[in-house]
Write an enzyme that holds these catalytic residues in place. Sequence first.
Site, PDB file in Angstrom:
ATOM      1  N   ARG A   1      -3.683   3.140  -0.008  1.00 38.69           N
ATOM      2  CA  ARG A   1      -2.989   2.212  -0.911  1.00 38.69           C
ATOM      3  C   ARG A   1      -2.434   1.040  -0.092  1.00 38.69           C
ATOM      4  NH1 ARG A   1       1.686  -0.229  -1.256  1.00 38.69           N
ATOM      5  NH2 ARG A   1       2.754   1.675  -0.588  1.00 38.69           N
ATOM      6  N   ASP A   2      -1.556   1.307   0.885  1.00 36.03           N
ATOM      7  CA  ASP A   2      -0.992   0.205   1.672  1.00 36.03           C
ATOM      8  C   ASP A   2      -2.071  -0.439   2.542  1.00 36.03           C
ATOM      9  OD1 ASP A   2       0.873  -1.563   2.754  1.00 36.03           O
ATOM     10  OD2 ASP A   2       2.387  -0.025   3.051  1.00 36.03           O
TER      11      ASP A   2
ATOM     12  N   HIS B   1      -4.027  -3.592   1.473  1.00 34.63           N
ATOM     13  CA  HIS B   1      -3.563  -4.970   1.720  1.00 34.63           C
ATOM     14  C   HIS B   1      -4.337  -5.634   2.855  1.00 34.63           C
ATOM     15  CE1 HIS B   1      -0.156  -5.249  -0.969  1.00 34.63           C
ATOM     16  NE2 HIS B   1       0.354  -4.110  -0.531  1.00 34.63           N
TER      17      HIS B   1
ATOM     18  N   SER C   1      10.002  -3.180   4.122  1.00 36.63           N
ATOM     19  CA  SER C   1       8.800  -3.939   3.753  1.00 36.63           C
ATOM     20  C   SER C   1       8.444  -5.033   4.745  1.00 36.63           C
ATOM     21  CB  SER C   1       8.979  -4.565   2.366  1.00 36.63           C
ATOM     22  OG  SER C   1       9.389  -3.590   1.443  1.00 36.63           O
TER      23      SER C   1
ATOM     24  N   HIS D   1       9.838   4.620   4.647  1.00 34.77           N
ATOM     25  CA  HIS D   1       8.522   3.988   4.807  1.00 34.77           C
ATOM     26  C   HIS D   1       8.692   2.794   5.737  1.00 34.77           C
ATOM     27  CE1 HIS D   1       4.625   2.315   2.977  1.00 34.77           C
ATOM     28  NE2 HIS D   1       5.196   1.191   3.398  1.00 34.77           N
TER      29      HIS D   1
ATOM     30  N   HIS E   1       7.403  -0.369   8.517  1.00 28.96           N
ATOM     31  CA  HIS E   1       6.377  -1.302   8.978  1.00 28.96           C
ATOM     32  C   HIS E   1       6.665  -1.633  10.436  1.00 28.96           C
ATOM     33  CE1 HIS E   1       3.765  -2.250   5.521  1.00 28.96           C
ATOM     34  NE2 HIS E   1       4.781  -1.761   4.835  1.00 28.96           N
TER      35      HIS E   1
END
Lengths: 364, 364
Positions: B28-29, B32, B182, B209, B211
């Site tokens: 899913r991620d 991108h 994010s 989550h 990054h």
Amino acid sequence: MTPRESSGTGCTSEADPPRIHIHDPTLRDGHHAVRHRLGREQLRGYAAAADAAGIPVVEVGHGNGLGASSLQVGRAALSDASMLEAVREALTTSRMGVFLLPGWGTSSDLRQAIALGADVVRVGTHCTEGDLAERHLDFLRDAEVEAHAVLLMSHMAAPERLAEECLRLVGFGASAVGIFDSSGHYLPPDVSERVAAITAAVDVPVIFHAHNNLGMAVANSVAAVRAGARIIDGCARGFGAGAGNAQLEVVVPVLERLGYATGVDLYRLLDAADFAERELMPAPPTIDSVAVVSGLSGVFSGFKTRVLDIAGREGVDPRDVFFELGRRQAVAGQEDLIVEVAEELRRSSGPPSTPVAAVPGGAP
Amino acid sequence: MTPRESSGTGCTSEADPPRIHIHDPTLRDGHHAVRHRLGREQLRGYAAAADAAGIPVVEVGHGNGLGASSLQVGRAALSDASMLEAVREALTTSRMGVFLLPGWGTSSDLRQAIALGADVVRVGTHCTEGDLAERHLDFLRDAEVEAHAVLLMSHMAAPERLAEECLRLVGFGASAVGIFDSSGHYLPPDVSERVAAITAAVDVPVIFHAHNNLGMAVANSVAAVRAGARIIDGCARGFGAGAGNAQLEVVVPVLERLGYATGVDLYRLLDAADFAERELMPAPPTIDSVAVVSGLSGVFSGFKTRVLDIAGREGVDPRDVFFELGRRQAVAGQEDLIVEVAEELRRSSGPPSTPVAAVPGGAP
């Protein structure tokens, strides 16, 4: 700039934030990733960009240091002298650094490097063999250079042992001492206790040099600084052996955000890193599966090609070979062990039982 | 396995190590990074590999979640239904996850996803807009699925505010709540205080989550676990937006080495990551200069292309644009601000004074 740590011993509310000296081995450790083939324009271009960013020390040379260019570990594109000349003429305020491993480099290599303008000389040994640096450090006492001594594969020794070795190196004349995480094995608590032990033992600046096998190079560098390290290594885009080093243009702003002063200009530093990505490397380092296993097992990632070849030939899992080499505390120069381990694994057929937990040397 | 932390609140000498639930949004991620163009065989192949490794939840879908395929944010190669079917048929023990952003996804998208076998549904909102998840969480109360609620761009809110939002989300029916970093802005102390505040406020599992813009994705995930988080996201090779996510096959063995149990098989996990690198992505994510600036400024890296275009047109430094967008707390959907900021910078000509220090929202 306000220190933003929730807690920590290395950074308090004093008026002047602690100064961290950035040491940039992009043009030396990065050489490992390109078989020591950087050319004159690449060296000059990156050195000029790092100089413009205000990087204090730009280290240059064959990946294994002065005098190491050879069939065995790879022939460099340029002679040591040519590399040093190219970088020297590009620097205006940055100082030039060189690296030496006793056995590869000799006193005459050192003499030449100093004559060509080396300002900082690093002598590296295996973590329990600091004695091997004595002769070179002794030679450097009378030279007009800063002499660093660093312990490689430092996860293989306990904090107290590393502190003893560092104290001995200071006795030999080193004006800065520290540790390399050569196989990228450390997690931040491992770094904290080792750097704290060394910092408590010596009265010279302490050095930390990370590799990124477990994605911890930046976090480990921060842990080192909090525990008292004051010289931190970083390479543009992490350019270095295996999974690469602490990413220079990341570790600098992270340290600044945590309240430490580096004196490095962020935008010029990002420009230097962009130059490095564009001109020095086919692609920035990433953490592949071998790098993860190398970091977990505590085996130098330079073993990769031979492990993959030999494991393939013997029909065994190269990851098992890495973990078994880690158990046997294999270090560079012991490549014969790879064949022995692979053959044993083939005969025994079953894989080792607990690959992640049973890593020797990493735990205190 | 013995916990190896020198200190830490999250991991003690209790007999059973704390269980960490790994949630894998690679499909899913990661979308991108490839303009949402993964095909059926890629989805099926990775899902089967993750399933073999014992990954508890495999999330799939357009990068922006259910119903998001569009000209505006990119047309996916497959319909939501096709993606879910491909993953569903590859899973034997792993559960299937989906993601939904209110505004893009609707109740009918949710209904379809559940009919196609989604087991875990995540509803994401901007960090101060948890209310927008109420309707969807309400709908999920009667469904036989696990409903997660997550707060995006969470560095823009103080720990107490995040804890309040999470408590409200639990009231709406979420059975797990948490935060997304994010823009990859956090350093570990930032994560610790936020996750600790949320953990203290709610009695359901807390999600984190990461990054990797500042090289801290793994360290931040560890900090989250130590502060009480029990559901950790990771993507194979970090495959995800911008600098990527926490690297799944790194964060799992690191957590195991620190004494936490994940139930994931290391070798099969490395196999899954190798598959992902080979079959899903042109190259694993790295931290480029824009990613560093995006992380420092706290601006979502999805702004990159437009910032570079507009800054080029206006003749201003795109890094200045990022830092000014960060000061103005720009979020996705406010792309008009880019033009405004770039024009103002061109008129004022001088760059902002303290690019690294003056990041709003990140400091408590």
